[in-house]
Design a protein around this motif. Structure first.
Motif, PDB file in Angstrom:
ATOM      1  N   ILE A  14      28.836  32.323 -19.679  1.00 49.60           N
ATOM      2  CA  ILE A  14      30.076  32.894 -19.165  1.00 49.60           C
ATOM      3  C   ILE A  14      29.711  34.255 -18.453  1.00 49.60           C
ATOM      4  O   ILE A  14      30.285  34.647 -17.245  1.00 49.60           O
ATOM      5  N   GLY A  15      28.714  35.084 -18.619  1.00 47.31           N
ATOM      6  CA  GLY A  15      28.587  36.350 -18.240  1.00 47.31           C
ATOM      7  C   GLY A  15      27.728  35.953 -16.820  1.00 47.31           C
ATOM      8  O   GLY A  15      28.266  36.525 -15.682  1.00 47.31           O
ATOM      9  N   LEU A  16      26.873  34.916 -16.358  1.00 45.60           N
ATOM     10  CA  LEU A  16      26.553  34.447 -15.192  1.00 45.60           C
ATOM     11  C   LEU A  16      27.702  33.811 -14.355  1.00 45.60           C
ATOM     12  O   LEU A  16      27.802  34.481 -13.109  1.00 45.60           O
ATOM     13  N   ALA A  17      28.734  33.063 -14.892  1.00 48.59           N
ATOM     14  CA  ALA A  17      29.949  33.021 -14.085  1.00 48.59           C
ATOM     15  C   ALA A  17      30.689  34.166 -13.675  1.00 48.59           C
ATOM     16  O   ALA A  17      31.159  34.076 -12.593  1.00 48.59           O
ATOM     17  N   ARG A  18      30.666  35.044 -14.681  1.00 46.15           N
ATOM     18  CA  ARG A  18      31.393  36.400 -14.137  1.00 46.15           C
ATOM     19  C   ARG A  18      30.687  37.192 -12.865  1.00 46.15           C
ATOM     20  O   ARG A  18      31.108  37.441 -11.994  1.00 46.15           O
ATOM     21  N   ALA A  19      29.279  36.911 -12.883  1.00 42.11           N
ATOM     22  CA  ALA A  19      28.435  37.637 -11.774  1.00 42.11           C
ATOM     23  C   ALA A  19      28.774  36.897 -10.690  1.00 42.11           C
ATOM     24  O   ALA A  19      28.694  37.567  -9.758  1.00 42.11           O
ATOM     25  N   MET A  20      28.918  35.460 -10.836  1.00 44.46           N
ATOM     26  CA  MET A  20      29.198  34.846  -9.603  1.00 44.46           C
ATOM     27  C   MET A  20      30.478  34.781  -8.881  1.00 44.46           C
ATOM     28  O   MET A  20      30.719  34.283  -7.988  1.00 44.46           O
ATOM     29  N   TYR A  21      31.429  35.487  -9.656  1.00 44.94           N
ATOM     30  CA  TYR A  21      32.730  35.369  -9.265  1.00 44.94           C
ATOM     31  C   TYR A  21      32.920  36.153  -7.971  1.00 44.94           C
ATOM     32  O   TYR A  21      32.579  37.203  -7.676  1.00 44.94           O
TER      33      TYR A  21
ATOM     34  N   VAL B 105      37.142  28.823 -11.488  1.00 49.42           N
ATOM     35  CA  VAL B 105      36.647  27.534 -11.932  1.00 49.42           C
ATOM     36  C   VAL B 105      35.324  27.353 -10.878  1.00 49.42           C
ATOM     37  O   VAL B 105      34.360  26.808 -11.175  1.00 49.42           O
ATOM     38  N   LEU B 106      35.421  27.799  -9.777  1.00 52.23           N
ATOM     39  CA  LEU B 106      34.299  27.624  -8.740  1.00 52.23           C
ATOM     40  C   LEU B 106      33.086  28.183  -9.195  1.00 52.23           C
ATOM     41  O   LEU B 106      32.119  28.041  -9.312  1.00 52.23           O
TER      42      LEU B 106
END
Length: 578
Positions: free
Chosen positions: A480-487, A442-443
Motif C-alpha cells: 500500500i505504501g508503494l501504491a501511495r508513492a506511485m500515486y 486504482v492506477l
C-alpha cells in the motif's frame, strides 16, 4: 538553556491579531454602552428608595420599572452581541494561523528546529483562541470602566469611595499573587499531563508489541508513575488557583457587606440616603466583578500567554514558506553535487561530499552497511532535510525552488517504516486527499501490483485502516505504501528498503513496478540491503560512513567492492549485500 529570538514570531502573531482590529473596536464600542447601562440597577435602586417609597407613587414605580426593563433588554442584547464578536475574533485568529502553525509543526518536527515547541503547537494556538473568545477578554474591556464606577461611589460619599479603592487594590494584589504563585505549578501540571498523555499514546500505538513481549505490567507501572505525577501536579495547581478564586470571591462579598454596613452608618448619621447606600453597594460589586473574573480564570490567561510565547518561538524558528514560481513538470534527471548533510540537532555529518547523477530511465541502487547514510540520503532527496552544503537538483532546478507539496508530487517516497493514517485504503493511497481521484488511486495500486490484494479486503479500497495499520501485515503495508508513492505520476521514486517485508511474489511485483517506471522514462532510487531489491538497477552507489565508496555501473561496483558478488550474480533473490 538556549537563547531563542522570537521577534519574528511575535510580529507574525500580532499581525494576525491586528486583522481583527475593527472587531476589537466594535467590542470596545459595545463595552461603552454595556457599562453605561450597568448603571441602570444602582440608579433604579436610588430612585426606588429615595423617590418611590417617599412619594408612594405607583405610577412612578411602573414607569421606572418599564424603563429599567427596556434598558436591561438593550444591555443584554449588547452583551450577547459582544460575546458573539469575541467568539468570531478567536475563530478568525485560529483560522488565519491554522495552516501556518500546522506547516511550522511539520517543518520543525522533521528538521529538529524548535521541535519542543512543535509538540504543542496546535494546542498553543487553541489556548490563544479560547482566551480571545472567552468572557475574560470582555472583562479586560470592563476593567477600564472600574474608575468610573468608583468615581460614582465617591459622589455618594468619600468614605464609600475609599473603601471601594481599598478593596480594589486588595483584589489586584491577590491577582498578582495568584499569577506569581500559580505560574510554576500550572506549567508543571501542563507539562506532566503532556508527558503522561504522550506515553499513553505511544503504548496504545505499540499495543501488539506490549502484549507480545509481556510488558503490560511494567508498561502500566511506568505509565502509573507518569500519571500519578501529572495528577499530583494538577491537584496542586488546582488547589492554588482554586484557593485564590475562593479567597477573591469571599473577599468581594465581604466588601459588599462592608459597603452596606458603612452606608448604613452614614445613613444613621444623616450623611446620605438609604437609596445611595444600596446603589453604592451595587456599584462596587460591578466595579470589582471584572477583577474577580480575571482571577477566577487566571489559569486560562496563563495558558494563553504560554501558548503565545511558544508559538512566537516556533514561528520564528520555522519561517513561512516563500512563494515560488511554478516550474514545468521536470524530467527524471536528478543530480547530487557535493552534498554534505547534518541530521537535525546533530553536529556529526551523516553524509559528506556525496555526488552522483540519475538520468531518465535509470534505476540507482544505494547500498552500504547500517548507519552508512542511506536513509539520510533519502530524506535529503525528498527535501525533508536541508543540505548543509552542496545542492540536489531535479531537472536543473534546486529542490528548494519547488514548493514542498509540489516536490512531493514529483518524487514518490516509500519510507523504511510505512505509516498509514486513520481513513480508508483509497484515502491513504491518495495521500489523504479529501476527495480521492478514484481512477488515479486504482492506477497507482495496479502499478504497485497491490490492486488484487486490496480487492480481497472486506470493503476493498473502502476498507478502513488505522494509524498503526490494524491487522495488515508488514508486506501488505509495504505494498500500500508503494501504491501511495506511485500515486499522481511521480517522475522519480525513492524506495527505502522496499522489500524488507515482501515475500517472493511481492519482490517480483516490486521489480515489475521498477521496470514500468524505467520504461516510462522515469527514474528509481533504491536504498537496499537485500540484492533482490537492486536486481533492476543499472547503477550502484556504495556508501560507507556517509562517504561515497564507489559509484558506477552495477556490475563494476559489485565486482570491485562487494565480497559475495559471485553468489549475488547466481542467486539474485537471496542473501545480502555486504
Amino acid at each position: 538553556m538556549r537563547t531563542v529570538n522570537d521577534t519574528n514570531g511575535r510580529a507574525e502573531l500580532k499581525e494576525m491579531r491586528r486583522k481583527s482590529r475593527s472587531l476589537f473596536w466594535l467590542v470596545a464600542l459595545f463595552s461603552v454602552f454595556v457599562n453605561i447601562l450597568m448603571l441602570t440597577a444602582p440608579l433604579y435602586m436610588l430612585q426606588i428608595y429615595d423617590r418611590v417609597l417617599g412619594s408612594r407613587s405607583e405610577e412612578t414605580l411602573l414607569a421606572l420599572s418599564v424603563l429599567v426593563a427596556f434598558l436591561f433588554l438593550v444591555m443584554g442584547l449588547l452583551d450577547y452581541s459582544r460575546g458573539r464578536i469575541l467568539a468570531r475574533i478567536g475563530a478568525k485568529f485560529q483560522a488565519n494561523l491554522d495552516q501556518r502553525v500546522f506547516s511550522a509543526v511539520l517543518q520543525a518536527s522533521s528538521n529538529g528546529r524548535g521541535n519542543e515547541y512543535a509538540a504543542t503547537g496546535m494546542r498553543d494556538l487553541e489556548s490563544i483562541q479560547r482566551l480571545l473568545s472567552s468572557p475574560v477578554l470582555a472583562s479586560i474591556f470592563d476593567i477600564l470602566w472600574t474608575p468610573l464606577f468608583i468615581f460614582g461611589i465617591f459622589l455618594f460619599h468619600p468614605w464609600l469611595g475609599y473603601l471601594a479603592i481599598t478593596g480594589g487594590v486588595a483584589l489586584l494584589i491577590l491577582a498578582f499573587l495568584n499569577q506569581f504563585i500559580s505560574r510554576d505549578p500550572i506549567h508543571t501540571a501542563n507539562s506532566s499531563k503532556f508527558k503522561s498523555d504522550q506515553m499513553a499514546g505511544q503504548m496504545r500505538t505499540e499495543a501488539e508489541l506490549v502484549q507480545s513481549l509481556g510488558m503490560r505490567q511494567s508498561s502500566f507501572d511506568r505509565l502509573s508513575v507518569a500519571r500519578d505525577e501529572s495528577l499530583s501536579s494538577t491537584i496542586n495547581a488546582s488547589d492554588i488557583s482554586g484557593g485564590f478564586s475562593v479567597l477573591t470571591k469571599t473577599f468581594r462579598m465581604f466588601l459588599q457587606s462592608a459597603m452596606l454596613g458603612l452606608g448604613a452608618y452614614l445613613v444613621l448619621q444623616n450623611e446620605m440616603t438609604g437609596g445611595a447606600m444600596i446603589a453604592g453597594s451595587i456599584l462596587m460589586g460591578r466595579a470589582l466583578a471584572p477583577i474577580e473574573q480575571l482571577i477566577a480564570q487566571w489559569a486560562m490567561v496563563q495558558q494563553a500567554r504560554k501558548g503565545w510565547k511558544n508559538l512566537s518561538i516556533l514561528l520564528s524558528e520555522t519561517p513561512a514558506e516563500r512563494a515560488r514560481t511554478s516550474l514545468p513538470t521536470p524530467k527524471a534527471h536528478l543530480k547530487v553535487d557535493q552534498l554534505t548533510l547534518l541530521p537535525p540537532g546533530q553536529q556529526q555529518a551523516a553524509l559528506q561530499m556525496v555526488s552522483f547523477e540519475v538520468k531518465p530511465g535509470q534505476a540507482l541502487g544505494v547500498i552500504g552497511q547500517s548507519g552508512s547514510g542511506k536513509s539520510s540520503l533519502a530524506r535529503a532527496i525528498m527535501g525533508v532535510w536541508t543540505p548543509a552544503r552542496g545542492k540536489i537538483r531535479l531537472d536543473g532546478a534546486a529542490l528548494d525552488q519547488y514548493d514542498p507539496d509540489v516536490l512531493g508530487s514529483y518524487i514518490g517516497y516509500l519510507p523504511q517504516r510505512v505509516q498509514l493514517f486513520d481513513g480508508t485504503i483509497a484515502e491513504n493511497i491518495a495521500r489523504m486527499a479529501i476527495q480521492p481521484n478514484d481512477e488515479a488511486v486504482v492506477l497507482a495500486a495496479q502499478k504497485a501490483a497491490a490492486h488484487d490484494m486490496i480487492l480481497e479486503f472486506p470493503d476493498g479500497y473502502d476498507t478502513v485502516v488505522t494509524a498503526n495499520g490494524g491487522r495488515l501485515s508488514g508486506g501488505q503495508l509495504q505494498r500500500i505504501g508503494l501504491a501511495r508513492a506511485m500515486y499522481g505520476e511521480p517522475v522519480i521514486l525513492v524506495l527505502d528498503e522496499p522489500n524488507s517485508n515482501l515475500d517472493n511474489d511481492g519482490s517480483i511485483a516490486l521489480n515489475t513496478a521498477i521496470k514500468q517506471m524505467k520504461a516510462a522514462g522515469k527514474a528509481v532510487i533504491i536504498m537496499a540491503h537485500r540484492p533482490s531489491a537492486i536486481q533492476e538497477c543499472e547503477m550502484i552507489l556504495m556508501l560507507e560512513g556517509g562517504i561515497v565508496k564507489a559509484f558506477g555501473p552495477k556490475e563494476d561496483v559489485l565486482k570491485s567492492m562487494v565480497k559475495n558478488h559471485a553468489q549475488i550474480a547466481k542467486m539474485p533473490n537471496a542473501g545480502g549485500v555486504s
